[in-house]
Design an enzyme around this catalytic site. Structure first.
Site: not given
Ligand code: NAP
Length: 255
Positions: A20, A98, A163
Site C-alpha cells: 500500500g 500497510n 474493519y
C-alpha cells in the site's frame, strides 16, 4: 568532531518491502525509508503518482525504488510479487503490511461482500505477505515485520465491525507470529494509528471529524509522516529489543 565512519542514515543498505505504498500512510513510509537510505519495494495495485520523484530521491540518498503491481488479498499475486522483491533485493530486511481499505456500514445492513473485501485486504493480506517474508527471514535469521492495525481494532467503532474485526485480527496474528519467529531473530510488531489525514478519512462528514478531533489529547489529527516516523523506529535497529508490541500513534486518543 563528527566521526567520519558514522552513517546517520538509519536504513542505509537495508531492503524494505511496503504494501500500500502508492498513497497515504504507505507512501509517506516509502519516502521516509528512502530518506534514510533504504532500498524500497512497494506493492499496490497502482503506482504512486509521484513515483519518478521518489525514484530520484532514492538515487540521491543512495537507495533504490521499485514498484510491483499486486493485490495483497490474492495469494498468487502476493507470492509472485514477494518472490520478485526477494530476488531483486537479494534479501529483505523488513516488511511493512500497510495496505488496507474500509467499507463501513451498520452490521445489520452489511453485505457479506463488504465483510469479505475488508477481511481480505486488511487481514488475509497480512497473513499472505507475512508468511512469504517470514519464511525468507527465518532462513536469514534476521528481519522486522511491521503490521498496520488501527486504534479501532483495540476499542471498536460503531459502523466498522468488519474493519475493527480485521484490525483486531492483525494484533492477534502479529503477537502469535512474534512468538513463532522470535527464536530465529525475526521481530513482529504492530502500529495502531488513530485519526490520520489521508484519502481514507477524507470521506468522514465534517461534524463527525470535529467530534473525533475533540477526543484527541494532543489537539490535532495525525499526518502520514507521524505514522511513518513510528514505522521507521520499528523497522530499524532502534527497536532491536522490541517484539510483539502494539505502538499507538494516535495523539493519545485511545489511552
Ligand atoms: P489510503 O490512503 O486509502 O491508502 C491505502 C493504500 O492501500 C493504497 O496505497 C492502496 O493502493 C493500498 N491497497 C488497498 N487495497 C489494496 C489491495 N487489495 N492490494 C494492494 N494494495 C492495496 O489509506 P491510508 O489512510 O494511508 O491507510 C493505510 C493503512 O493505515 C491501512 O491499513 C489503514 O487501515 C490504516 N489506518 C489508517 C488510519 C487513518 O486514519 N487514515 C487510521 C488507522 C489505520 P492501491 O489502491 O494502488 O492498490
Amino acid at each position: 568532531m563528527a566521526n567520519p565512519g558514522y552513517d546517520s542514515r538509519l536504513l542505509a543498505g537495508r531492503s524494505v518491502l511496503v504494501t500500500g505504498g502508492s498513497r497515504g500512510i504507505g507512501r509517506a513510509m516509502v519516502e521516509r525509508f528512502l530518506r534514510e537510505g533504504a532500498r524500497v519495494w512497494y506493492l499496490s495495485r497502482n503506482r504512486a503518482e509521484d513515483h519518478h520523484e521518489l525514484a530520484l530521491l532514492a538515487a540521491e540518498r543512495g537507495g533504490a525504488l521499485a514498484h510491483h503491481a499486486c493485490d495483497v488479498s490474492n495469494e498468487v499475486s502476493v507470492e509472485a510479487a514477494v518472490e520478485k522483491a526477494i530476488a531483486e533485493s537479494g534479501g529483505l530486511d523488513a516488511a511493512v503490511n500497510n495496505a488496507g481499505i474500509t467499507r463501513d456500514g451498520l452490521v445489520f445492513r452489511m453485505s457479506l461482500e463488504d465483510w469479505n473485501a475488508v477481511l481480505g485486504a486488511n487481514l488475509t493480506s497480512v497473513f499472505l505477505v507475512s508468511r512469504a517474508v517470514a519464511r525468507h527471514m527465518i532462513k536469514r535469521r534476521a528481519g522486522s515485520i511491521v503490521n498496520v492495525s488501527s486504534v479501532v481494532g483495540l476499542t471498536g467503532n460503531g459502523g466498522q465491525t468488519n474493519y475493527a474485526a480485521s484490525k483486531a485480527g492483525v494484533v492477534g496474528f502479529s503477537k502469535s507470529l512474534a512468538r513463532e519467529v522470535a527464536g530465529r531473530g525475526v521481530r513482529v510488531n504492530v502500529l495502531a494509528p488513530g485519526y490520520i489525514d489521508t484519502a481514507m478519512t477524507e470521506a468522514i462528514p465534517e461534524q463527525a471529524k470535529e467530534a473525533l478531533k475533540s477526543r484527541i489529547p494532543l489537539g490535532r489529527t495525525g499526518s502520514p509522516e507521524d505514522v511513518a516516523a513510528a514505522a521507521l523506529f520499528l523497522v530499524s535497529d532502534l527497536s532491536a529489543y522490541v517484539t510483539g508490541e502494539v505502538l499507538k500513534v494516535d495523539g493519545g486518543m485511545a489511552m
